[in-house]
Design an enzyme around this catalytic site. Sequence first.
Site: not given
Length: 369
Positions: A53, A103, A107, A281-282
């Site tokens: 790589l 490039y 390659k 609560p409630g």
Amino acid sequence: MKILVTGAKGFIGKNLIVELKNHGYKDIFEYDMDSTLEELETYAKECEFVFHLAGVNRPKEEKEFVEGNYGFTSTLLEQLKKFKNKSTIVLSSSIQAALENPYGISKKMGEELLFNYGKDTGAKVLVYRFANVFGKWCRPNYNSAVATFSYNIARDLPITVNNRDVELNLIYIDDLVSELIRSLKGEENRKDDYCYVEPVHKVTLGKIVDLLYSFKESRMNRQIPNTEDPFIKKLYSNYLSYLPTDQFSYDLKMNIDHRGSFTEFIKSPDRGQVSINISKPGIIKGNHWHHTKNEKFLVVSGKGVIRFRKVDETEVIEYFVSGEKLQVVDIPPGYTHNIENLGDTDMVTVMWANEKFDPEKPDTYFVEV
């Protein structure tokens, strides 16, 4: 299997190595620019598979293209020849190899060198011409527009887009790594002389930028992207990997009153929205019904009761719920409903609705259960 990975500290190399380890491979020789020729010699003698790589794509001087993409490949192959090592070699090349630029030429030279090596030695060689690769750990402000845009947008930095209509061929890093591991098992995708990764996403630069900005905005409007689209799903994962480490969290708008709070968590254009309801609560919340909108309630903390009554009937149906036993309760259309906290502590309920709340069309009618 002993596996040699050159370019081990690069974008593809890092992703490949961690996934190789996830698959149980332990003998991995990691070679990079700071490694020595003595190490390369040892690796070339002992390895049984090679992922080559290493390469140069942004040199200070043009001559470094050939030195990095041809010269080092030549050095690697000479070391393998020295020990008569005919391990399979995978070469990371580029679609630029088909173009007449410095490039691409370098390659292409590396490809030809490897093909000739295979003919001379009988070793199996696999050459991949990668398109633009994106995903986590790709270096921003280097050679990837996606990485640069993701990094800058996440930090409120400016970006430059010269032509929104330019179309990119993009490969997601996880797809690439999956293909490389298939090649390790002899299951590579091949057409003629070259191997390839699927899928390749063809996307305009303008669409990429628009999506990245929408991802940023989603933290404020609570909209999640359409992850049914494979590319959007991958790009969103990519974007999150570029968030500043001190900005992983973000605040939500809590609608607070004496009864508790109601907070919208996430919304989607096609999957509705999720909210968090906290009842004191409630307290009783609800007492309304919908024509078409439907919901799912999940109490995750505390205990209470969810009551239903069909709007044209008198019978009341009750479902007792508790965070000690997680149960989803569907809220069908046509039933007025409420939820009451029967405990001594706050009751927390996760609520999903099949559509985003639309104040112009709320489809909510208040009627006591």
